[in-house]
Every structure is written in structure tokens, then in C-alpha cells.
Scaffold this active site. Structure first.
Site, PDB file in Angstrom:
ATOM      1  CB  SER A  15      37.666  42.719  23.693  1.00  0.00           C
ATOM      2  OG  SER A  15      38.613  41.811  23.120  1.00  0.00           O
TER       3      SER A  15
ATOM      4  CB  THR B 260      43.269  41.825  27.380  1.00  0.00           C
ATOM      5  OG1 THR B 260      42.597  42.630  28.494  1.00  0.00           O
ATOM      6  CG2 THR B 260      44.683  42.250  27.272  1.00  0.00           C
TER       7      THR B 260
ATOM      8  CB  THR C 235      42.528  45.513  26.196  1.00  0.00           C
ATOM      9  OG1 THR C 235      41.381  45.467  26.444  1.00  0.00           O
ATOM     10  CG2 THR C 235      43.235  46.647  27.250  1.00  0.00           C
TER      11      THR C 235
ATOM     12  NE  ARG D 103      38.433  49.661  33.646  1.00  0.00           N
ATOM     13  CZ  ARG D 103      38.720  48.391  32.927  1.00  0.00           C
ATOM     14  NH1 ARG D 103      39.157  48.577  31.720  1.00  0.00           N
ATOM     15  NH2 ARG D 103      38.783  47.115  33.662  1.00  0.00           N
TER      16      ARG D 103
ATOM     17  CB  THR E 157      42.667  37.735  29.808  1.00  0.00           C
ATOM     18  OG1 THR E 157      41.468  38.337  29.227  1.00  0.00           O
ATOM     19  CG2 THR E 157      42.353  36.052  29.846  1.00  0.00           C
ATOM     20  N   GLY E 158      40.639  39.014  32.146  1.00  0.00           N
ATOM     21  CA  GLY E 158      39.473  38.866  32.954  1.00  0.00           C
ATOM     22  C   GLY E 158      38.970  40.027  33.500  1.00  0.00           C
TER      23      GLY E 158
END
Length: 310
Positions: free
Chosen positions: A66, A198, A216, A226, A249-250
Site C-alpha cells: 500500500s 498509509t 501511500t 482520486r 491512517t484509515g
């Protein structure tokens, strides 16, 4: 609701929240990234050097798929990168988003900060800027990312992040067009815990200097173009050497609407301890999005730190 474990890898085996400087803390168990940042500090580097080297290590190691090249292909099969770096002494920020062809996204972010008067460069223009600054253009695609994209196409482009379009995005690939008539509704979010892990990193030295960085490759199967929270100052990360630092992060599409890192630092500036500051930042999001999943790391100028995940 998704549940997951966020692990902070620290420079020493201290009880959570213990005060100690210098300090390097980051999201997820990316130990080599932490070690690279710590080594930079120990060898006399600045906190900016530390977060750049730490995030760069993750980019090269493709942490969890990621971060860095070869991961998270978008709807067209392309991998693009986002990154941010912030100086807590000067409040300068450099960031890039939708970066193509350049593996060292955090390095380009620092170049934006140090060689322009801007904060954020995006897309093809960011890539051209990077090449002009001497960064090497390379293909970010790998066999793994090609396979991920191919399997997604075979599965009728599931999951995706479209809504209120035709053909039905829950059953078909695009191209999509707006529905002639539609009712306001929320599609179930398909983000998973490994779709956008991330790296967010905070570094503090003994003299009270603070810096933060993020890197990321974004959300897997995202709509091309995006941009998530990682390169957005106050969302992905925020620091002020008079207060402390935070990184999050999330689910970035949700998180960037609330600037959780900025909120946490402002709470610490007001004297709130890192634990309460982190909890408040996440709680504000969950009041509006009860099924939100994410986490935030917070550290104040004395070296106290906390990790909160929901």
C-alpha cells in the site's frame, strides 16, 4: 464494521505513552522504515531527514503493498502515489498527489517544499516537476499490480467506488454515466484494512524540532484522479514544534473531511494529553460515520505519545 490492529514501531522498548526524546513513531509495523528514520537522527540528520528516509524506505520496500510502486492500481490499472512532509519549526509543507512514474514520492514532496513557494502539486504536472528536479522516471507497474487489476476486471470491477451511475456499479464495469434520476443514498463502502495502509511518521529530536511525513499509493481500485487524506495537510499529518505532531491512517475519503491530525495537535497545544487528543479526533469522525475505521498517532513536545484505533 472492520476491526484491525495498528502497531506503532518505536525507537525503544518503552511503555506506551512514556516520555523520551528523541522519538520516531509511525503507523503499522514497518520496522525497517522506523530504523531508517532513527538511523538518520543518530547520524546527525534533521527530523526532516528522518521522516524522509523512513518513508522512502517504505516506498522502496513496497510496505504492505500500500506504499510505493506496484500496488493499489486504480480503475485504469495505474499505480499513482501521494506523499507529504511537514516542518514543525517553519510550518512549511510539501506534498504531491496522483504522482506518476516517480517512485520516491516523499522525496518529491520535500522538493516541492524546498524548491517552490507552493504546498501541493498534483498529477502529470507533479511528475514533470519531479523529472526537472532530477528524479528518475520509471514504470510503477509490476506483475502483482497487473494481476490485481486483471482479477478485478474479471470480477465485473468489484469492488468499486461509484454511486448513482449507470450501468449498475455493483454489477458491472464502466464506462459510467450519471443516472437520469436517482435518490440520495449511501452505498456500502468497500474499503478494506489493507487497501490503504498509509505510512504516517512523526520524528522529534532532543532540541524540540518536530517533523512528519506520509506516503501511500492510495486506495485499490480508486477512481483515477482520486486523492485521499495522506497528502492533505492537517488530515494525513500535522506538526507544530510548539505543540507536537499527529498522523492518521484509515478511510482517507472520510478522514480528510475532519482534519484529525490538525485537531489532535491543536488539542495538545491547549494542554490536552496525547491520549485524549487522539480520542477526540477520532470520536468527532465517528459521530458522523459510526462504522468508520482508522487510527491516529499523537506525540507532544515532551515525547509522550499515544495510539488510538477504532
Amino acid at each position: 464494521m472492520f476491526t484491525f490492529l495498528l502497531i506503532c514501531t518505536l525507537t525503544s522498548l518503552l511503555p506506551l505513552g512514556h516520555a523520551s526524546l528523541p522519538l520516531v513513531i509511525n503507523t503499522w509495523p514497518f520496522k525497517n522504515a522506523t530504523a531508517a528514520a532513527w538511523s538518520a537522527l543518530q547520524s546527525g540528520g534533521s527530523v526532516l531527514d528522518a521522516v524522509e528516509r523512513g518513508c522512502a524506505r517504505c516506498e522502496m520496500e513496497q510496505c504492505d503493498g500500500s506504499v510505493g510502486y506496484g500496488g493499489s492500481p486504480d480503475e485504469s490499472g495505474e499505480t499513482t502515489l501521494d506523499a507529504l512532509i511537514m516542518n514543525g519549526d517553519t510550518m512549511e509543507v510539501g506534498a504531491v498527489a496522483d504522482l506518476r512514474r516517480i517512485k520516491n514520492a516523499i522525496g518529491v514532496a520535500r522538493a516541492v517544499m524546498e524548491h517552490t513557494e507552493h504546498t501541493l502539486l498534483v498529477g502529470e504536472s507533479a511528475s514533470v516537476f519531479a523529472e526537472n528536479m532530477g528524479f528518475i522516471a520509471e514504470d510503477l507497474t509490476t506483475n502483482k499490480s497487473v494481476n490485481i487489476f486483471s482479477e478485478w476486471l474479471k470480477g465485473s470491477c468489484q469492488p468499486n467506488y461509484r454511486k448513482n451511475v449507470s450501468p449498475d456499479p455493483s454489477k458491472s464495469c464502466g464506462p459510467y454515466r450519471p443516472k437520469a434520476t436517482w435518490k440520495q443514498s449511501k452505498r456500502a463502502r468497500h474499503a478494506n484494512i489493507h487497501a490503504h495502509d498509509t505510512i504516517g511518521m512523526i520524528a522529534l529530536d532532543r532540541d524540540g524540532h518536530v517533523a512528519a511525513g506520509t506516503s501511500t499509493n492510495g486506495l485499490t481500485h480508486k477512481v483515477p484522479g482520486r486523492v485521499g487524506d495522506s497528502p492533505i495537510v492537517g488530515a494525513g499529518a500535522y506538526v507544530d514544534s510548539l505543540a507536537g505532531g499527529a498522523a492518521a491512517t484509515g478511510d482517507g475519503d472520510v478522514m480528510m473531511r475532519f482534519l484529525p491530525s490538525y485537531l489532535a495537535v491543536e488539542l495538545m497545544r491547549a494542554g490536552v494529553d496525547p491520549s485524549a487528543a487522539c480520542k477526540s479526533a477520532i470520536s468527532r469522525i465517528k459521530r458522523h460515520y459510526s462504522e468508520f475505521f482508522g487510527a491516529i498517532i499523537c506525540a507532544n513536545t515532551t515525547g509522550h505519545y499515544e495510539v488510538i484505533l477504532f
